[in-house]
Design a protein around this motif. Sequence first.
Motif, PDB file in Angstrom:
ATOM      1  N   THR A  86      26.417-114.572   8.955  1.00  0.00           N
ATOM      2  CA  THR A  86      25.672-114.680  10.036  1.00  0.00           C
ATOM      3  C   THR A  86      26.661-113.833  12.145  1.00  0.00           C
ATOM      4  O   THR A  86      25.927-113.411  12.156  1.00  0.00           O
ATOM      5  CB  THR A  86      24.314-115.856  11.049  1.00  0.00           C
ATOM      6  OG1 THR A  86      25.661-116.973  10.811  1.00  0.00           O
ATOM      7  CG2 THR A  86      23.910-116.180   9.923  1.00  0.00           C
ATOM      8  N   GLU A  87      27.539-114.412  11.263  1.00  0.00           N
ATOM      9  CA  GLU A  87      28.926-113.711  12.438  1.00  0.00           C
ATOM     10  C   GLU A  87      30.025-113.679  12.192  1.00  0.00           C
ATOM     11  O   GLU A  87      30.242-115.128  11.189  1.00  0.00           O
ATOM     12  CB  GLU A  87      28.760-114.974  13.083  1.00  0.00           C
ATOM     13  CG  GLU A  87      29.716-114.299  14.937  1.00  0.00           C
ATOM     14  CD  GLU A  87      30.315-114.784  15.788  1.00  0.00           C
ATOM     15  OE1 GLU A  87      30.750-114.984  16.446  1.00  0.00           O
ATOM     16  OE2 GLU A  87      28.982-115.678  15.953  1.00  0.00           O
ATOM     17  N   CYS A  88      30.596-112.968  12.087  1.00  0.00           N
ATOM     18  CA  CYS A  88      31.843-112.845  11.155  1.00  0.00           C
ATOM     19  C   CYS A  88      33.026-111.504  11.903  1.00  0.00           C
ATOM     20  O   CYS A  88      32.001-110.825  12.513  1.00  0.00           O
ATOM     21  CB  CYS A  88      31.638-111.925   9.716  1.00  0.00           C
ATOM     22  SG  CYS A  88      33.991-111.599   8.415  1.00  0.00           S
ATOM     23  N   PHE A  89      34.289-111.794  11.351  1.00  0.00           N
ATOM     24  CA  PHE A  89      34.922-110.778  12.172  1.00  0.00           C
ATOM     25  C   PHE A  89      35.368-109.266  11.804  1.00  0.00           C
ATOM     26  O   PHE A  89      35.864-109.039  11.644  1.00  0.00           O
ATOM     27  CB  PHE A  89      36.850-111.799  12.769  1.00  0.00           C
ATOM     28  CG  PHE A  89      36.817-112.534  11.101  1.00  0.00           C
ATOM     29  CD1 PHE A  89      37.514-111.210  10.233  1.00  0.00           C
ATOM     30  CD2 PHE A  89      37.036-113.434  10.665  1.00  0.00           C
ATOM     31  CE1 PHE A  89      38.831-111.780   9.543  1.00  0.00           C
ATOM     32  CE2 PHE A  89      36.969-113.868   9.615  1.00  0.00           C
ATOM     33  CZ  PHE A  89      37.638-113.237   9.030  1.00  0.00           C
ATOM     34  N   CYS A  90      34.533-109.294  10.159  1.00  0.00           N
ATOM     35  CA  CYS A  90      34.659-108.285   9.197  1.00  0.00           C
ATOM     36  C   CYS A  90      33.615-107.442   9.746  1.00  0.00           C
ATOM     37  O   CYS A  90      34.161-106.192   9.476  1.00  0.00           O
ATOM     38  CB  CYS A  90      34.879-109.187   8.245  1.00  0.00           C
ATOM     39  SG  CYS A  90      32.830-110.149   7.274  1.00  0.00           S
ATOM     40  N   PHE A  91      32.785-108.116  10.394  1.00  0.00           N
ATOM     41  CA  PHE A  91      32.208-107.009  10.901  1.00  0.00           C
ATOM     42  C   PHE A  91      32.538-106.047  11.688  1.00  0.00           C
ATOM     43  O   PHE A  91      31.812-104.919  12.349  1.00  0.00           O
ATOM     44  CB  PHE A  91      30.704-107.730  11.250  1.00  0.00           C
ATOM     45  CG  PHE A  91      29.974-107.796  11.219  1.00  0.00           C
ATOM     46  CD1 PHE A  91      29.796-107.930   9.515  1.00  0.00           C
ATOM     47  CD2 PHE A  91      28.668-109.325  10.993  1.00  0.00           C
ATOM     48  CE1 PHE A  91      28.506-109.553   8.525  1.00  0.00           C
ATOM     49  CE2 PHE A  91      27.993-109.987  10.541  1.00  0.00           C
ATOM     50  CZ  PHE A  91      28.369-109.590   9.715  1.00  0.00           C
ATOM     51  N   ASN A  92      33.323-106.137  12.623  1.00  0.00           N
ATOM     52  CA  ASN A  92      34.426-105.666  13.897  1.00  0.00           C
ATOM     53  C   ASN A  92      35.393-105.048  13.376  1.00  0.00           C
ATOM     54  O   ASN A  92      36.271-105.587  12.130  1.00  0.00           O
ATOM     55  CB  ASN A  92      34.502-105.856  14.434  1.00  0.00           C
ATOM     56  CG  ASN A  92      32.671-105.926  15.253  1.00  0.00           C
ATOM     57  OD1 ASN A  92      31.663-104.962  15.298  1.00  0.00           O
ATOM     58  ND2 ASN A  92      31.941-107.264  15.574  1.00  0.00           N
ATOM     59  N   GLN A  93      36.182-104.233  13.468  1.00  0.00           N
ATOM     60  CA  GLN A  93      37.878-103.923  13.835  1.00  0.00           C
ATOM     61  C   GLN A  93      38.654-104.951  14.798  1.00  0.00           C
ATOM     62  O   GLN A  93      37.896-105.110  15.711  1.00  0.00           O
ATOM     63  CB  GLN A  93      38.249-102.565  13.540  1.00  0.00           C
ATOM     64  CG  GLN A  93      37.988-102.081  12.577  1.00  0.00           C
ATOM     65  CD  GLN A  93      37.382-100.928  12.487  1.00  0.00           C
ATOM     66  OE1 GLN A  93      36.476-101.045  13.741  1.00  0.00           O
ATOM     67  NE2 GLN A  93      36.440-100.367  11.314  1.00  0.00           N
ATOM     68  N   GLN A  94      39.653-105.742  14.272  1.00  0.00           N
ATOM     69  CA  GLN A  94      40.169-106.544  15.129  1.00  0.00           C
ATOM     70  C   GLN A  94      41.678-106.454  15.924  1.00  0.00           C
ATOM     71  O   GLN A  94      42.894-105.767  15.186  1.00  0.00           O
ATOM     72  CB  GLN A  94      40.342-107.686  14.330  1.00  0.00           C
ATOM     73  CG  GLN A  94      39.831-108.473  14.049  1.00  0.00           C
ATOM     74  CD  GLN A  94      38.359-109.309  14.571  1.00  0.00           C
ATOM     75  OE1 GLN A  94      38.671-109.722  15.643  1.00  0.00           O
ATOM     76  NE2 GLN A  94      36.803-108.482  14.634  1.00  0.00           N
ATOM     77  N   PRO A  95      41.516-105.365  16.932  1.00  0.00           N
ATOM     78  CA  PRO A  95      42.512-104.927  17.107  1.00  0.00           C
ATOM     79  C   PRO A  95      43.774-106.199  18.212  1.00  0.00           C
ATOM     80  O   PRO A  95      42.788-107.110  19.239  1.00  0.00           O
ATOM     81  CB  PRO A  95      41.989-103.966  18.818  1.00  0.00           C
ATOM     82  CG  PRO A  95      40.734-104.664  19.138  1.00  0.00           C
ATOM     83  CD  PRO A  95      40.100-104.992  17.713  1.00  0.00           C
ATOM     84  N   LEU A  96      45.233-106.166  18.116  1.00  0.00           N
ATOM     85  CA  LEU A  96      45.311-106.688  18.325  1.00  0.00           C
ATOM     86  C   LEU A  96      46.888-106.022  18.750  1.00  0.00           C
ATOM     87  O   LEU A  96      48.051-105.853  17.838  1.00  0.00           O
ATOM     88  CB  LEU A  96      46.198-108.417  17.931  1.00  0.00           C
ATOM     89  CG  LEU A  96      45.436-109.491  17.814  1.00  0.00           C
ATOM     90  CD1 LEU A  96      45.489-109.860  16.506  1.00  0.00           C
ATOM     91  CD2 LEU A  96      44.485-109.866  18.503  1.00  0.00           C
ATOM     92  N   GLN A  97      47.199-106.890  20.683  1.00  0.00           N
ATOM     93  CA  GLN A  97      48.380-106.337  20.670  1.00  0.00           C
ATOM     94  C   GLN A  97      49.685-106.561  20.120  1.00  0.00           C
ATOM     95  O   GLN A  97      50.003-108.336  19.792  1.00  0.00           O
ATOM     96  CB  GLN A  97      48.931-106.338  22.230  1.00  0.00           C
ATOM     97  CG  GLN A  97      47.806-105.536  22.939  1.00  0.00           C
ATOM     98  CD  GLN A  97      48.348-104.322  23.418  1.00  0.00           C
ATOM     99  OE1 GLN A  97      49.200-103.760  22.726  1.00  0.00           O
ATOM    100  NE2 GLN A  97      46.714-103.215  23.521  1.00  0.00           N
ATOM    101  N   GLY A  98      50.892-106.581  19.967  1.00  0.00           N
ATOM    102  CA  GLY A  98      51.720-106.904  19.442  1.00  0.00           C
ATOM    103  C   GLY A  98      52.250-108.491  19.950  1.00  0.00           C
ATOM    104  O   GLY A  98      52.357-108.837  21.500  1.00  0.00           O
ATOM    105  N   GLY A  99      52.105-109.362  18.822  1.00  0.00           N
ATOM    106  CA  GLY A  99      52.726-110.646  19.395  1.00  0.00           C
ATOM    107  C   GLY A  99      51.401-111.621  19.740  1.00  0.00           C
ATOM    108  O   GLY A  99      51.414-112.853  20.283  1.00  0.00           O
ATOM    109  N   ASP A 100      50.212-110.839  19.725  1.00  0.00           N
ATOM    110  CA  ASP A 100      49.361-111.745  20.338  1.00  0.00           C
ATOM    111  C   ASP A 100      48.801-112.584  19.204  1.00  0.00           C
ATOM    112  O   ASP A 100      48.434-112.309  18.565  1.00  0.00           O
ATOM    113  CB  ASP A 100      48.249-110.436  21.138  1.00  0.00           C
ATOM    114  CG  ASP A 100      48.900-110.230  22.507  1.00  0.00           C
ATOM    115  OD1 ASP A 100      49.506-111.093  22.657  1.00  0.00           O
ATOM    116  OD2 ASP A 100      47.779-109.467  22.840  1.00  0.00           O
ATOM    117  N   SER A 101      47.430-113.395  19.752  1.00  0.00           N
ATOM    118  CA  SER A 101      47.062-113.559  18.346  1.00  0.00           C
ATOM    119  C   SER A 101      45.660-114.029  18.473  1.00  0.00           C
ATOM    120  O   SER A 101      44.677-113.801  19.906  1.00  0.00           O
ATOM    121  CB  SER A 101      48.161-115.414  18.178  1.00  0.00           C
ATOM    122  OG  SER A 101      47.170-115.987  19.385  1.00  0.00           O
ATOM    123  N   ALA A 102      44.508-114.238  17.920  1.00  0.00           N
ATOM    124  CA  ALA A 102      43.252-114.741  18.136  1.00  0.00           C
ATOM    125  C   ALA A 102      42.661-115.140  17.261  1.00  0.00           C
ATOM    126  O   ALA A 102      43.431-115.626  15.376  1.00  0.00           O
ATOM    127  CB  ALA A 102      42.494-113.226  17.927  1.00  0.00           C
TER     128      ALA A 102
END
Length: 170
Positions: free
Chosen positions: A108-124
């Motif tokens: 019903t909700e998934c991070f796979c529905f969208n691309q995930q941008p991350l700056q260098g060294g960042d986490s999410a």
Amino acid sequence: MFAFAVWVMPPLYDLFCEVTGLNGKTGGQYEAVEVKVDTSRTVTVQFVVTKNESMPWEFKPKVGSIKVHPGEEVEMSYMARNLTGTGMVAQAIPSVVPFKAAQYFHKTECFCFNQQPLQGGDSADLPLRFIVDQDVPKQVHTITLSYTLFDVTEQKRDLLAGLAGAAAGP
């Protein structure tokens, strides 16, 4: 040849898997309907991750597995960390086994529905909500949800630029 392999083949493969059910592809976003939770049984859901060999991120589920009652909505998350010094964009591709369980596993909700941008060294923290359908066959006791993480930075430079602009602020 490279362009064909990078931009044409993945959408064709996804379409093929969705139509045939091959590779345990799930059918996309699920619209929740009123269901009863079947508390008389449990299904173990295992979480597995792999990274494309060129993906320099740390990527893992917060838990390795959980027990759920069919019909119950479950929330959990994954952790992603960009181990490089530069911004990148990732895309997670899901797969469910056993294949016969894929049609009963609804995100019903998934991070796979969208691309995930991350700056260098960042986490999410990457959220996932799902329901194992109450109609899942009784002989299915374990479902494995697997994600493979791919680097799509070259195709999504605009998404990364927007993220860098937002981080800089006004």
